[in-house]
Design an enzyme around this catalytic site. Structure first.
Site, mmCIF file in Angstrom:
data_model
loop_
_atom_site.group_PDB
_atom_site.id
_atom_site.type_symbol
_atom_site.label_atom_id
_atom_site.label_comp_id
_atom_site.label_asym_id
_atom_site.label_seq_id
_atom_site.Cartn_x
_atom_site.Cartn_y
_atom_site.Cartn_z
ATOM 1 N N SER A 1 46.421 90.484 48.713
ATOM 2 C CA SER A 1 46.347 91.802 49.333
ATOM 3 C C SER A 1 45.379 92.676 48.398
ATOM 4 C CB SER A 1 47.822 92.524 48.965
ATOM 5 O OG SER A 1 47.505 94.126 49.277
ATOM 6 N N TYR B 1 54.917 95.728 45.022
ATOM 7 C CA TYR B 1 54.089 95.029 46.051
ATOM 8 C C TYR B 1 52.873 94.563 45.468
ATOM 9 C CZ TYR B 1 51.602 93.500 50.112
ATOM 10 O OH TYR B 1 50.799 92.832 51.077
#
Length: 327
Positions: free
Chosen positions: A130, A157
């Site tokens: 990501s 995350y």
């Protein structure tokens, strides 16, 4: 017959699109997904329904963190290529439910790597990382580059995604199988995730509800259309690094768009103006994302083709059809 390609997260937004593209070029695909309720499971089941009648597709409802099941699946099907896209997504949800990220992102990634390292003749593991691993930094003249430090995540995350990269680096060196981590930059389009801003904004605007604009509208994102993302994923899959090597590559549009500009473009696409409520930045959010994709371009010829206005028009058309919303 070539061995099937394993696609984890096949009921998810990106996994669904990747599996269809692989099938379209004649591959056999085994899709894996637990189909959890992080967002509407009916949408995930609808994605899976699009594979009905395709004999070269098989689906297994498996938790990727179940190491024994994943190992058996890879072994029994002689799998040598994996596109690992299953993960617990969402920055804000990681604040509310951190242990979901421990299981899906950390234990799940380890489970997939363990299955791959025991597979005979394994060729390539491509997995989802990501852009959030870069943390927050001011926008500059150049996009985020893969060799920049990624040591200051602002959400759990992001921390789990960076941990996956480090785990893959160690496994590539220890066990010699090639791996590629793709740092995704804000993927959007038809069949997308309802927790993403453009999707939730569309829902609220069409219902006549106000939308909350965080960061006082000053945030910017490198919105990347799903078809362009799939081009990059499959291009990376087809060009593995040497044995024992692990690499990370940015995959994005390389044209960041301000949040207010995105909203204006969305308003035009759906034909309604939004009622906006301005809010401060949320914990875990970053100000801007901007991909330098020169490495992926050099490797695969990757070049995004769909600009935001066209992409949001396609999304709006899909949304109206799927949810049966009148024009």
């Amino acid at each position: 017959m070539p061995a099937p390609i394993l696609v984890t997260g096949a009921a998810g937004f990106i996994g669904h699109a990747v599996a269809h593209r692989l099938l379209a070029r004649g591959e056999h695909v085994i899709g894996v997904d637990i189909v959890n309720d992080y967002y509407d499971p009916a949408l995930k089941e609808a994605r899976l329904a699009t594979f009905a009648g395709i004999n070269s597709f098989a689906f297994e409802r498996i938790d990727i963190a179940d190491a024994a099941q994943m190992a058996a699946l890879v072994r029994d099907n002689n799998i040598v290529r994996v596109v690992h896209l299953a993960a617990q997504a969402g920055v804000r949800y990681s604040i509310e439910n951190p242990f979901a990220y421990e299981r899906s992102n950390l234990a799940g990634h380890l489970s997939v790597m363990e299955a791959c390292r025991h597979a005979e003749g394994f060729e390539h593991l491509v997995y989802a990382s990501s852009s959030s691993v870069y943390g927050d930094k001011p926008m500059g003249g150049e996009g985020f580059k893969e060799d920049e430090p990624a040591n200051d995540p602002v959400s759990l995350y992001a921390a789990t995604k960076r941990a996956c990269e480090l785990m893959s680096q160690s496994y590539a060196k220890l066990y010699g199988f090639p791996q590629t981590g793709l740092r995704f930059f804000t993927v959007y389009g038809p069949w997308g995730r309802p927790d993403m801003a453009y999707f939730s904004f569309t829902q609220k605007i069409l219902k006549g509800e106000a939308i909350e604009v965080y960061g006082d509208g000053k945030m910017a994102r490198d919105f990347t259309y799903i078809d362009d993302i799939v081009d990059g994923i499959i291009g990376a899959l087809d060009n593995p690094p040497a044995r024992g090597e692990h690499r990370v590559l940015n995959i994005g549009d390389s044209h960041p768009v301000g949040l207010m500009e995105m909203i204006e473009t969305l308003e035009k696409a759906i034909g309604h103006e939004a009622v906006k409520v301005m809010r401060p930045m949320q914990p875990g959010d970053v100000t801007a994302t901007y991909a330098d994709v020169s490495k992926l371009h050099a490797l695969t010829g990757y070049k995004p083709k769909v600009m935001l206005a066209e992409g949001l028009e396609k999304f709006a058309a899909w949304y109206r059809e799927y949810y049966r919303v009148a024009p």
